[in-house]
Write a protein that holds these residues in place. Structure first.
Motif, PDB file in Angstrom:
ATOM      1  N   ILE A 202       3.067  -5.479  -3.512  1.00 26.86           N
ATOM      2  CA  ILE A 202       3.567  -4.444  -4.445  1.00 26.86           C
ATOM      3  C   ILE A 202       2.197  -4.071  -5.370  1.00 26.86           C
ATOM      4  CG2 ILE A 202       5.150  -3.835  -6.316  1.00 26.86           C
ATOM      5  CD1 ILE A 202       6.895  -6.263  -5.171  1.00 26.86           C
ATOM      6  N   GLY A 203       2.034  -2.811  -5.482  1.00 32.21           N
ATOM      7  CA  GLY A 203       1.037  -2.104  -6.074  1.00 32.21           C
ATOM      8  C   GLY A 203       1.411  -1.410  -7.276  1.00 32.21           C
ATOM      9  N   MET A 204       0.807  -1.853  -8.414  1.00 38.76           N
ATOM     10  CA  MET A 204       1.220  -0.909  -9.868  1.00 38.76           C
ATOM     11  C   MET A 204      -0.209  -0.257 -10.138  1.00 38.76           C
ATOM     12  SD  MET A 204       3.387  -3.884 -11.948  1.00 38.76           S
ATOM     13  CE  MET A 204       3.860  -2.565 -12.910  1.00 38.76           C
ATOM     14  N   LYS A 205       0.084   0.760 -11.107  1.00 40.12           N
ATOM     15  CA  LYS A 205      -0.972   1.386 -11.642  1.00 40.12           C
ATOM     16  C   LYS A 205      -1.898   2.161 -10.876  1.00 40.12           C
ATOM     17  CE  LYS A 205       0.333   0.710 -15.962  1.00 40.12           C
ATOM     18  NZ  LYS A 205       1.140   1.667 -16.945  1.00 40.12           N
ATOM     19  N   ASN A 206      -3.202   1.724 -10.857  1.00 41.74           N
ATOM     20  CA  ASN A 206      -4.136   2.559  -9.933  1.00 41.74           C
ATOM     21  C   ASN A 206      -4.386   1.257  -8.904  1.00 41.74           C
ATOM     22  OD1 ASN A 206      -5.293   0.508 -11.661  1.00 41.74           O
ATOM     23  ND2 ASN A 206      -7.468   1.789 -11.713  1.00 41.74           N
ATOM     24  N   SER A 207      -3.558   0.762  -8.404  1.00 38.31           N
ATOM     25  CA  SER A 207      -3.718  -0.155  -7.119  1.00 38.31           C
ATOM     26  C   SER A 207      -3.999   0.673  -6.052  1.00 38.31           C
ATOM     27  CB  SER A 207      -2.574  -0.978  -6.828  1.00 38.31           C
ATOM     28  OG  SER A 207      -1.466  -0.492  -6.724  1.00 38.31           O
ATOM     29  N   GLN A 208      -4.757   0.397  -4.948  1.00 37.39           N
ATOM     30  CA  GLN A 208      -4.875   1.077  -3.858  1.00 37.39           C
ATOM     31  C   GLN A 208      -4.115   0.745  -2.606  1.00 37.39           C
ATOM     32  OE1 GLN A 208      -9.222   1.327  -2.859  1.00 37.39           O
ATOM     33  NE2 GLN A 208      -9.609   1.668  -5.168  1.00 37.39           N
ATOM     34  N   ARG A 209      -3.276   1.474  -2.116  1.00 36.08           N
ATOM     35  CA  ARG A 209      -2.223   1.058  -1.016  1.00 36.08           C
ATOM     36  C   ARG A 209      -3.027   0.800  -0.024  1.00 36.08           C
ATOM     37  NH1 ARG A 209       2.696   1.489   1.188  1.00 36.08           N
ATOM     38  NH2 ARG A 209       2.846   2.485   3.232  1.00 36.08           N
ATOM     39  N   ASN A 210      -4.174   1.273   0.554  1.00 31.52           N
ATOM     40  CA  ASN A 210      -4.859   0.982   1.767  1.00 31.52           C
ATOM     41  C   ASN A 210      -5.425  -0.559   1.537  1.00 31.52           C
ATOM     42  OD1 ASN A 210      -6.767   1.929  -0.195  1.00 31.52           O
ATOM     43  ND2 ASN A 210      -8.230   1.830   1.246  1.00 31.52           N
ATOM     44  N   GLN A 211      -5.520  -0.846   0.549  1.00 31.04           N
ATOM     45  CA  GLN A 211      -5.997  -2.361   0.385  1.00 31.04           C
ATOM     46  C   GLN A 211      -4.953  -3.305   0.718  1.00 31.04           C
ATOM     47  OE1 GLN A 211      -7.687  -2.651  -3.642  1.00 31.04           O
ATOM     48  NE2 GLN A 211      -9.797  -2.127  -2.774  1.00 31.04           N
ATOM     49  N   LEU A 212      -3.435  -2.937   0.313  1.00 29.53           N
ATOM     50  CA  LEU A 212      -2.499  -3.604   0.205  1.00 29.53           C
ATOM     51  C   LEU A 212      -1.943  -3.738   1.784  1.00 29.53           C
ATOM     52  CD1 LEU A 212      -0.186  -2.539  -2.775  1.00 29.53           C
ATOM     53  CD2 LEU A 212      -1.740  -4.337  -2.494  1.00 29.53           C
ATOM     54  N   ILE A 213      -2.178  -2.670   2.469  1.00 29.71           N
ATOM     55  CA  ILE A 213      -1.874  -2.527   3.928  1.00 29.71           C
ATOM     56  C   ILE A 213      -2.715  -3.530   4.673  1.00 29.71           C
ATOM     57  CG2 ILE A 213      -1.852  -1.200   5.916  1.00 29.71           C
ATOM     58  CD1 ILE A 213      -0.944   1.182   4.088  1.00 29.71           C
ATOM     59  N   GLN A 214      -3.907  -3.370   4.320  1.00 30.78           N
ATOM     60  CA  GLN A 214      -5.038  -4.609   4.967  1.00 30.78           C
ATOM     61  C   GLN A 214      -4.757  -5.641   4.639  1.00 30.78           C
ATOM     62  OE1 GLN A 214      -9.209  -3.575   4.565  1.00 30.78           O
ATOM     63  NE2 GLN A 214      -8.703  -1.711   3.390  1.00 30.78           N
ATOM     64  N   ILE A 215      -3.918  -6.101   3.631  1.00 35.64           N
ATOM     65  CA  ILE A 215      -3.892  -7.402   3.364  1.00 35.64           C
ATOM     66  C   ILE A 215      -2.491  -7.968   4.043  1.00 35.64           C
ATOM     67  CG2 ILE A 215      -3.028  -9.041   1.414  1.00 35.64           C
ATOM     68  CD1 ILE A 215      -5.190  -7.311  -0.230  1.00 35.64           C
ATOM     69  N   VAL A 216      -1.529  -7.221   3.869  1.00 38.25           N
ATOM     70  CA  VAL A 216      -0.185  -7.664   4.402  1.00 38.25           C
ATOM     71  C   VAL A 216      -0.112  -7.432   6.100  1.00 38.25           C
ATOM     72  CG1 VAL A 216       1.093  -7.230   2.165  1.00 38.25           C
ATOM     73  CG2 VAL A 216       0.999  -5.407   3.893  1.00 38.25           C
ATOM     74  N   GLY A 217      -0.843  -6.344   6.472  1.00 33.25           N
ATOM     75  CA  GLY A 217      -1.102  -6.144   7.905  1.00 33.25           C
ATOM     76  C   GLY A 217      -0.077  -5.129   8.449  1.00 33.25           C
ATOM     77  N   GLY A 218       0.506  -4.312   7.503  1.00 37.97           N
ATOM     78  CA  GLY A 218       1.404  -3.419   8.025  1.00 37.97           C
ATOM     79  C   GLY A 218       2.055  -2.405   6.711  1.00 37.97           C
ATOM     80  N   LYS A 219       2.161  -1.111   7.135  1.00 33.16           N
ATOM     81  CA  LYS A 219       2.667  -0.003   6.007  1.00 33.16           C
ATOM     82  C   LYS A 219       4.025  -0.611   5.656  1.00 33.16           C
ATOM     83  CE  LYS A 219       0.345   3.941   7.973  1.00 33.16           C
ATOM     84  NZ  LYS A 219       0.425   5.101   8.576  1.00 33.16           N
ATOM     85  N   THR A 220       4.965  -0.959   6.382  1.00 37.66           N
ATOM     86  CA  THR A 220       6.361  -1.207   5.869  1.00 37.66           C
ATOM     87  C   THR A 220       6.216  -2.569   4.927  1.00 37.66           C
ATOM     88  OG1 THR A 220       6.744  -2.582   8.001  1.00 37.66           O
ATOM     89  CG2 THR A 220       7.301  -0.235   7.902  1.00 37.66           C
ATOM     90  N   GLN A 221       5.329  -3.123   5.099  1.00 39.19           N
ATOM     91  CA  GLN A 221       5.346  -4.379   3.896  1.00 39.19           C
ATOM     92  C   GLN A 221       4.538  -4.115   2.602  1.00 39.19           C
ATOM     93  OE1 GLN A 221       4.208  -6.388   7.912  1.00 39.19           O
ATOM     94  NE2 GLN A 221       4.240  -8.030   6.471  1.00 39.19           N
ATOM     95  N   ALA A 222       4.006  -2.609   2.384  1.00 36.78           N
ATOM     96  CA  ALA A 222       3.327  -2.700   1.190  1.00 36.78           C
ATOM     97  C   ALA A 222       3.889  -1.325   0.346  1.00 36.78           C
ATOM     98  CB  ALA A 222       1.853  -2.004   1.725  1.00 36.78           C
ATOM     99  N   TYR A 223       4.226  -1.843  -0.684  1.00 33.68           N
ATOM    100  CA  TYR A 223       5.075  -0.916  -1.519  1.00 33.68           C
ATOM    101  C   TYR A 223       4.329  -0.535  -2.923  1.00 33.68           C
ATOM    102  CZ  TYR A 223       9.451  -1.627   0.929  1.00 33.68           C
ATOM    103  OH  TYR A 223      10.449  -1.752   1.750  1.00 33.68           O
ATOM    104  N   GLU A 224       4.463   0.744  -3.474  1.00 35.24           N
ATOM    105  CA  GLU A 224       3.916   1.102  -4.702  1.00 35.24           C
ATOM    106  C   GLU A 224       4.946   1.170  -5.732  1.00 35.24           C
ATOM    107  OE1 GLU A 224       1.601   4.189  -2.489  1.00 35.24           O
ATOM    108  OE2 GLU A 224      -0.117   3.632  -3.964  1.00 35.24           O
ATOM    109  N   VAL A 225       4.715   0.828  -6.796  1.00 36.46           N
ATOM    110  CA  VAL A 225       5.853   1.107  -8.003  1.00 36.46           C
ATOM    111  C   VAL A 225       5.647   2.525  -8.371  1.00 36.46           C
ATOM    112  CG1 VAL A 225       6.368   0.357 -10.360  1.00 36.46           C
ATOM    113  CG2 VAL A 225       5.688  -1.300  -8.644  1.00 36.46           C
TER     114      VAL A 225
END
Length: 301
Positions: free
Chosen positions: A213-236
């Motif tokens: 889960i990303g807040m503020k100015n987190s970077q979605r592409n980084q979250l996707i890399q970490i969890v390994g899929g788009k459906t597991q990365a959320y932005e508040v």
């Protein structure tokens, strides 16, 4: 391929429905039913609803309105680990982290569900060991509020703590189901992204479901890399969109960790059920057919 809209039960039908996965055939697809609240008061457009129901536009979504008050909650019994960013961030981010944590946890209603709170910054800490005791959870949330954020954002340390805790449980019980929500309140350096990926790879050994889960100015592409899929990365999202976001996150993740194929809905009043099948194209919706089996006899298309 055959084309048809979803079957809607008639007004005289007032029994308990068991919605099983539809039969598979040419032009049909299997779906899973999600637990959603009705969206009539949220003023969402189709694209907004689709974005909330899953971050992956490769999925197909449909819905029927519902007034059932509990369809948006998760009633599963498993282990939930929240890995929370307690690093030194700008503004009032920590209060927002605590608020979001409390709002998410209210959606998990099964008294047997166990929860653990883990914080990370320059160091990580298990603030609340795994527990189903709601009094202990309340105390843990109070201690969370008392934290003064400081240090750097070392997500990998928080994930390592979560992995260690899960390993203890899994060693004793190979059937234990677990899920992680990892929240970050800002961008990560490349070393942290790589190290977090490495820690996340351990979760597969425990069959753990992992969401970022990303807040503020987190970077979605980084979250996707970490969890390994788009459906597991959320932005508040913005505060006025928070309800739909929480419904989406809890509904999707709960469905995944429970792995259930059958869902019950009591009809006789209007209700809302959403479902999706991955890998389908929104541009070809008219080519897909939905098939529902009522009990073990009748099939509706």
């Amino acid at each position: 391929m055959e084309s048809s809209g979803p079957w809607v039960p008639g007004p005289g039908l007032s029994l308990l429905l068991l919605l099983l996965p539809p039969l598979l055939s040419a032009g049909s697809f299997q779906h899973d039913v999600l637990n959603w609240r009705n969206f009539h008061h949220l003023d969402f457009g189709w694209k907004t609803i689709h974005r909330y129901l899953s971050p992956d536009w490769g999925s197909l979504h449909r819905s029927i309105r519902s007034k059932a008050s509990k369809l948006h909650d998760c009633d599963g019994a498993f282990d939930l680990y929240l890995v929370l960013d307690a690093s030194n961030s700008e503004g009032n981010t920590w209060n927002e982290v605590c608020d979001l944590t409390e709002r998410l946890l209210k959606r998990f209603t099964n008294p047997k569900l166990r929860i653990s709170l883990i914080t990370y910054s320059s160091v990580s800490s298990v603030l609340l060991p795994l527990t189903s005791d709601r009094n202990e959870l309340k105390k843990g949330l109070q201690r969370l509020r008392e934290i003064r954020p400081s240090g750097t954002r070392r997500l990998q340390d928080g994930l390592r703590k979560a992995g260690d805790e899960i390993a203890k449980v899994y060693t004793a019980n190979k059937k234990a189901a677990s899920m992680i929500y990892a929240l970050t309140a800002g961008p990560l350096d490349q070393w942290t992204v790589w190290a977090s990926q490495r820690e996340a790879s351990r979760f597969k050994n425990f069959k753990t479901k992992f969401y970022a889960i990303g807040m503020k100015n987190s970077q979605r592409n980084q979250l996707i890399q970490i969890v390994g899929g788009k459906t597991q990365a959320y932005e508040v999202p913005k505060p006025n969109d928070m309800e739909g976001f929480i419904i989406s996150l809890v509904g999707n993740s709960c469905k995944q960790v429970m792995g259930g194929d059958s869902y019950y809905a009591c009809v006789g009043e209007s209700y809302h059920l959403g479902f999706y099948a991955s890998g389908l194209s929104p541009d070809r919706m008219s080519e897909y057919t939905c098939r529902y089996k009522l009990d073990k006899n009748e099939v509706y298309i």
